[in-house]
Design a protein around this motif. Structure first.
Motif, PDB file in Angstrom:
ATOM      1  N   ASN A  55     -47.755  13.454  25.890  1.00 33.81           N
ATOM      2  CA  ASN A  55     -47.826  12.777  27.187  1.00 33.81           C
ATOM      3  C   ASN A  55     -46.911  13.512  28.158  1.00 33.81           C
ATOM      4  O   ASN A  55     -45.759  13.779  27.841  1.00 33.81           O
ATOM      5  CB  ASN A  55     -47.347  11.322  27.076  1.00 33.81           C
ATOM      6  CG  ASN A  55     -48.235  10.508  26.183  1.00 33.81           C
ATOM      7  OD1 ASN A  55     -49.421  10.375  26.458  1.00 33.81           O
ATOM      8  ND2 ASN A  55     -47.681   9.988  25.107  1.00 33.81           N
ATOM      9  N   LYS A  96     -45.536  13.753  32.309  1.00 30.96           N
ATOM     10  CA  LYS A  96     -45.453  13.169  33.640  1.00 30.96           C
ATOM     11  C   LYS A  96     -44.854  14.217  34.561  1.00 30.96           C
ATOM     12  O   LYS A  96     -43.845  14.835  34.228  1.00 30.96           O
ATOM     13  CB  LYS A  96     -44.574  11.914  33.638  1.00 30.96           C
ATOM     14  CG  LYS A  96     -44.398  11.318  35.024  1.00 30.96           C
ATOM     15  CD  LYS A  96     -43.434  10.152  35.008  1.00 30.96           C
ATOM     16  CE  LYS A  96     -43.186   9.660  36.421  1.00 30.96           C
ATOM     17  NZ  LYS A  96     -42.141   8.626  36.441  1.00 30.96           N
ATOM     18  N   CYS A 136     -58.441  10.254  38.888  1.00 23.64           N
ATOM     19  CA  CYS A 136     -58.202  10.094  37.466  1.00 23.64           C
ATOM     20  C   CYS A 136     -59.385  10.628  36.669  1.00 23.64           C
ATOM     21  O   CYS A 136     -60.459  10.875  37.212  1.00 23.64           O
ATOM     22  CB  CYS A 136     -57.944   8.633  37.130  1.00 23.64           C
ATOM     23  SG  CYS A 136     -59.172   7.507  37.778  1.00 23.64           S
ATOM     24  N   THR A 160     -60.963  11.441  32.298  1.00 26.85           N
ATOM     25  CA  THR A 160     -60.861  11.455  30.853  1.00 26.85           C
ATOM     26  C   THR A 160     -61.970  12.352  30.322  1.00 26.85           C
ATOM     27  O   THR A 160     -63.029  12.479  30.946  1.00 26.85           O
ATOM     28  CB  THR A 160     -60.947  10.033  30.255  1.00 26.85           C
ATOM     29  OG1 THR A 160     -60.646  10.105  28.868  1.00 26.85           O
ATOM     30  CG2 THR A 160     -62.309   9.408  30.452  1.00 26.85           C
ATOM     31  N   ASN A 170     -58.805  15.638  27.202  1.00 30.66           N
ATOM     32  CA  ASN A 170     -57.869  14.878  28.028  1.00 30.66           C
ATOM     33  C   ASN A 170     -58.087  13.395  27.795  1.00 30.66           C
ATOM     34  O   ASN A 170     -59.182  12.880  28.027  1.00 30.66           O
ATOM     35  CB  ASN A 170     -58.076  15.185  29.517  1.00 30.66           C
ATOM     36  CG  ASN A 170     -57.624  16.566  29.879  1.00 30.66           C
ATOM     37  OD1 ASN A 170     -56.575  17.011  29.446  1.00 30.66           O
ATOM     38  ND2 ASN A 170     -58.413  17.266  30.679  1.00 30.66           N
ATOM     39  N   CYS A 220     -56.026  10.065  32.171  1.00 29.23           N
ATOM     40  CA  CYS A 220     -54.906  10.641  32.914  1.00 29.23           C
ATOM     41  C   CYS A 220     -55.217  10.542  34.400  1.00 29.23           C
ATOM     42  O   CYS A 220     -56.341  10.215  34.786  1.00 29.23           O
ATOM     43  CB  CYS A 220     -54.670  12.083  32.487  1.00 29.23           C
ATOM     44  SG  CYS A 220     -56.119  13.140  32.588  1.00 29.23           S
ATOM     45  N   PHE A 249     -49.902  11.859  35.520  1.00 29.47           N
ATOM     46  CA  PHE A 249     -49.746  11.440  34.133  1.00 29.47           C
ATOM     47  C   PHE A 249     -50.835  12.135  33.343  1.00 29.47           C
ATOM     48  O   PHE A 249     -52.022  11.915  33.592  1.00 29.47           O
ATOM     49  CB  PHE A 249     -49.871   9.918  33.993  1.00 29.47           C
ATOM     50  CG  PHE A 249     -48.767   9.181  34.699  1.00 29.47           C
ATOM     51  CD1 PHE A 249     -47.565   8.963  34.064  1.00 29.47           C
ATOM     52  CD2 PHE A 249     -48.932   8.731  35.995  1.00 29.47           C
ATOM     53  CE1 PHE A 249     -46.532   8.299  34.713  1.00 29.47           C
ATOM     54  CE2 PHE A 249     -47.912   8.064  36.646  1.00 29.47           C
ATOM     55  CZ  PHE A 249     -46.713   7.848  36.007  1.00 29.47           C
ATOM     56  N   ILE A 250     -50.446  12.995  32.425  1.00 29.99           N
ATOM     57  CA  ILE A 250     -51.387  13.822  31.677  1.00 29.99           C
ATOM     58  C   ILE A 250     -51.151  13.609  30.192  1.00 29.99           C
ATOM     59  O   ILE A 250     -50.012  13.664  29.729  1.00 29.99           O
ATOM     60  CB  ILE A 250     -51.208  15.319  32.032  1.00 29.99           C
ATOM     61  CG1 ILE A 250     -51.459  15.544  33.523  1.00 29.99           C
ATOM     62  CG2 ILE A 250     -52.138  16.189  31.216  1.00 29.99           C
ATOM     63  CD1 ILE A 250     -50.245  15.784  34.306  1.00 29.99           C
ATOM     64  N   GLN A 251     -52.227  13.354  29.474  1.00 28.82           N
ATOM     65  CA  GLN A 251     -52.163  13.295  28.018  1.00 28.82           C
ATOM     66  C   GLN A 251     -53.301  14.159  27.509  1.00 28.82           C
ATOM     67  O   GLN A 251     -54.462  13.762  27.532  1.00 28.82           O
ATOM     68  CB  GLN A 251     -52.288  11.865  27.495  1.00 28.82           C
ATOM     69  CG  GLN A 251     -52.124  11.800  25.993  1.00 28.82           C
ATOM     70  CD  GLN A 251     -52.230  10.387  25.455  1.00 28.82           C
ATOM     71  OE1 GLN A 251     -52.589   9.463  26.154  1.00 28.82           O
ATOM     72  NE2 GLN A 251     -51.946  10.236  24.180  1.00 28.82           N
ATOM     73  N   THR A 252     -52.963  15.353  27.088  1.00 33.86           N
ATOM     74  CA  THR A 252     -53.981  16.317  26.709  1.00 33.86           C
ATOM     75  C   THR A 252     -53.800  16.771  25.274  1.00 33.86           C
ATOM     76  O   THR A 252     -52.680  16.850  24.780  1.00 33.86           O
ATOM     77  CB  THR A 252     -53.969  17.525  27.679  1.00 33.86           C
ATOM     78  OG1 THR A 252     -55.113  18.309  27.481  1.00 33.86           O
ATOM     79  CG2 THR A 252     -52.724  18.364  27.524  1.00 33.86           C
TER      80      THR A 252
END
Length: 193
Positions: A35, A37, A115, A117, A133, A136, A155-158
């Motif tokens: 995660n 930020k 945003c 996904t 992804n 995010c 906010f990135i969750q890759t």
């Protein structure tokens, strides 16, 4: 074609939640596992900032990591499926990646939210690894005391996927996010419309 019900569910997941407004003068990056930020002040109005980061004609002109971007399907003005590729990083320790994301941009309180996904969509292009992804987004709000400047928070969750040490991923993400803000600031100073 993408399943319309799946997209409606993704849109609801992405647009929920809370948002806190902060004021900062420099970029800040926070890493917790996969995660990330990022937050920084950009000297331009919110609409122009978001026009440069969402899928569209400006992104490839300034984003040094992105090598291709195609709008695969468009559902309404601010809602699409995009396929994009990124350059290799860290002397190609991280090889080029391909992502297929559902993207949605909307007004949120005084600012804008863009945003997305990833979706399972089509075959992976040769010589790329398909990244993923999780939900995010980027929040962009005008600064209260300086409406000509915007606070941009991502906010990135890759998942880059492949056999990569987490330290390499974290190093690449820190560099990528710093370059993202730097490249965006330069583009907003030079591109006018």
């Amino acid at each position: 074609m993408v399943n319309g019900e799946l997209l409606r569910k993704r849109k609801m997941q992405l647009c929920g939640g809370s948002h806190q407004k902060n004021s900062v003068d420099t970029c800040k990056f926070t890493f917790i596992l996969d995660n990330y930020k990022a937050q920084g002040v950009v000297e331009d109005i919110t609409n122009r900032v978001v026009d440069h980061i969402r899928p569209g004609p400006y992104r490839l002109d300034w984003d040094s990591l992105m090598t291709t971007m195609d709008i695969v399907e468009k559902f309404e003005e601010n809602c699409c499926v995009m396929r994009y590729t990124t350059a290799g990083q860290l002397w190609n320790i991280i090889s080029p990646r391909e992502f297929v994301d559902f993207s949605y941009t909307t007004q949120y309180e005084e600012g804008l939210l863009t945003c997305g996904t990833s979706l399972d969509y089509g075959e992976v292009r040769p010589n790329f690894v398909r990244g993923f992804n999780h939900p995010c987004g980027w929040f962009c709000v005008p600064l209260k005391d300086r409406p000509d400047q915007s606070l941009l928070t991502g906010f990135i969750q890759t998942e880059l996927r492949g056999m990569l040490p987490q330290s390499a991923v974290d190093t690449a993400m820190a560099s990528t996010l710093a370059n993202f803000y730097s490249d965006l600031r330069k583009a907003l100073k030079t591109i006018s419309y």
